[in-house]
Write an enzyme that holds these catalytic residues in place. Structure first.
Site, PDB file in Angstrom:
ATOM      1  N   LEU A  53       0.891  -1.336  -0.067  1.00  0.00           N
ATOM      2  CA  LEU A  53       0.010  -0.061  -0.024  1.00  0.00           C
ATOM      3  C   LEU A  53       0.874   1.315  -0.015  1.00  0.00           C
ATOM      4  O   LEU A  53       0.419   2.398  -0.257  1.00  0.00           O
ATOM      5  CB  LEU A  53      -0.826   0.003   1.226  1.00  0.00           C
ATOM      6  CG  LEU A  53      -1.679  -1.351   1.505  1.00  0.00           C
ATOM      7  CD1 LEU A  53      -2.491  -0.892   2.760  1.00  0.00           C
ATOM      8  CD2 LEU A  53      -2.643  -1.548   0.309  1.00  0.00           C
ATOM      9  N   TYR A 103       3.013  11.286 -11.462  1.00  0.00           N
ATOM     10  CA  TYR A 103       2.219  10.317 -10.521  1.00  0.00           C
ATOM     11  C   TYR A 103       1.839   9.080 -11.296  1.00  0.00           C
ATOM     12  O   TYR A 103       2.202   8.058 -10.767  1.00  0.00           O
ATOM     13  CB  TYR A 103       1.275  10.763  -9.816  1.00  0.00           C
ATOM     14  CG  TYR A 103       0.528  10.021  -8.614  1.00  0.00           C
ATOM     15  CD1 TYR A 103       1.090   9.355  -7.944  1.00  0.00           C
ATOM     16  CD2 TYR A 103      -0.760   9.817  -8.956  1.00  0.00           C
ATOM     17  CE1 TYR A 103       0.650   8.492  -6.943  1.00  0.00           C
ATOM     18  CE2 TYR A 103      -1.763   8.816  -8.212  1.00  0.00           C
ATOM     19  CZ  TYR A 103      -0.898   8.161  -7.315  1.00  0.00           C
ATOM     20  OH  TYR A 103      -1.691   7.370  -6.432  1.00  0.00           O
ATOM     21  N   PRO A 283     -45.595  11.570  38.873  1.00  0.00           N
ATOM     22  CA  PRO A 283     -46.767  10.925  39.516  1.00  0.00           C
ATOM     23  C   PRO A 283     -48.217  11.487  39.543  1.00  0.00           C
ATOM     24  O   PRO A 283     -48.169  12.705  39.515  1.00  0.00           O
ATOM     25  CB  PRO A 283     -46.593  10.591  40.982  1.00  0.00           C
ATOM     26  CG  PRO A 283     -44.715  10.625  40.943  1.00  0.00           C
ATOM     27  CD  PRO A 283     -44.648  11.829  39.853  1.00  0.00           C
TER      28      PRO A 283
END
Length: 371
Positions: A53, A103, A283
């Site tokens: 890689l 490249y 409640p």
């Protein structure tokens, strides 16, 4: 199984290394740009597979293309050939290998060296000409527009788009890594007509569309409206975007509405699958007392004990249901039935709520009718 990974500290390398670390039977032999070519023969001596890689793609001096892509690949091939071993190798090349820039020429030359090794020694070589790879840990402001946009948008930095109509071909790093590992594990090769390995799915999107998607991810924290991030490109882009959030952005606040009954908080809205919220009730407090023509809801008691009451608006049939947190039961409201929920426990009640549509103040489909 010993696996040599060159470029292990690069974008794909770091993701691959993490995946391989989850396999207890695999030992990763790392090779980084700080290591010496001369170490390759000893490293290769007993490895069973190679992921090549390593590469150079944005050097200060173009000569580094040759040193990093061609010379290093030549040293790797020489070490493999001298070992006398038939070691399978995967090479991460680029679609730029078809171009006549510095490249592309260097990547194509590296490909040729590896294919020559395969012809001469019989080493299985798998060459991937990868398009734009994106995902977590990719370096922004380098060679990935996805990474750059994610970093800029997540951190409120300026972003420059020269041509929003440019079409990008993207592949997600997890899909790349999974395919690399499949080949290591013995999966069949599936080359294209030119003989290069294929990884998919590959996605196409314009630069402008990419920026819009990423901005929508950012905006969702304010609007609470999430994009469709469960599959495909949207899933991969969202995962990538949030990976660029700084730690101070891991959490964010949403509106909290309180009154004498308790609190109500909306968490998440979807384009077409409703919204999620929660509420509390003291409640003895009753919430609801209304009916819907089409809207449906699902209630889950997270804490406490609730009495649900229903009455059919047509037949006047009545129905009651008591549910507590230990039941882990969903109570669903039915169109045409007025309904309410009362906290009959001794402590504050906490309830999760899903509605199949986003609340629309103009058309709420909610009609008061106490039971």
């Amino acid at each position: 199984m010993k696996v040599l990974v060159t470029g292990v500290n690069g974008f794909i390398g770091r993701n691959l290394k993490l995946y391989l670390s989850e396999r207890k039977e695999i030992v990763v032999i790392p090779f980084t740009r700080d290591d010496d070519f001369a170490e390759l023969p000893s490293l290769i001596h007993d490895v069973d597979f190679i992921f090549h890689l390593a590469g150079v793609n944005r050097p200060e001096d173009p000569i580094e293309f040759i040193m990093g892509n061609v010379d290093f690949t030549q040293a790797l091939c020489d070490a493999i050939a001298r070992s006398g071993r038939v070691i399978p190798l995967i090479y991460a090349s680029s679609t730029q290998a078809t171009q006549d820039n510095s490249y592309g020429i260097s990547k194509r030359a590296a490909e040729d060296l590896l294919l020559d090794l395969q012809s001469a020694n019989g080493n299985p070589v798998y060459v991937f000409r990868l398009p734009n790879v994106f995902g977590k840990w990719c370096r922004p402001n380098y060679n990935s527009v996805v990474a750059t946009f994610c970093h800029s948008i997540a951190n409120d930095l300026p972003m420059q788009i020269n041509d929003p109509t440019v079409v990008l071909t993207l592949v997600y790093v997890d899909d790349v890594v999974n395919r690399l590992i499949q080949l290591m594990d013995g999966a069949d090769s599936t080359p294209d007509a030119a003989g290069f390995e294929i990884v998919g799915p590959q996605y196409t999107i314009t630069v402008g569309q990419l920026a819009q998607h990423l901005q929508a991810f950012k905006d969702s924290r304010a609007t609470l409206l999430t994009e469709r991030v469960g599959v495909g490109l949207e899933r991969a882009l969202y995962s990538t975007y949030v990976s660029y959030l700084s730690t101070n952005l891991f959490a964010y606040s949403v509106p909290r509405h309180s009154d004498a009954r308790g609190t109500f908080v909306e968490m998440l809205k979807t384009p077409d699958c409703g919204q999620f919220s929660y509420f509390t009730a003291h409640p003895g407090v009753t919430r609801g007392g209304h009916y819907h023509h089409t809207k449906t809801e699902k209630f889950l008691i997270i804490k406490g004990k609730a009495l649900f009451k229903f009455r059919n608006m047509n037949t006047q049939e009545a129905f009651e249901l008591v549910i507590c947190d230990e039941d882990a039961s969903i109570v669903e409201t039915i169109p045409g039935w007025t309904h309410d929920i009362t906290n009959i426990g001794g402590d504050e009640m906490l309830v999760m709520l899903w509605a199949n549509e986003i609340f629309d103040h103009a058309y709420p489909d909610t009609y008061a009718c106490p039971l």
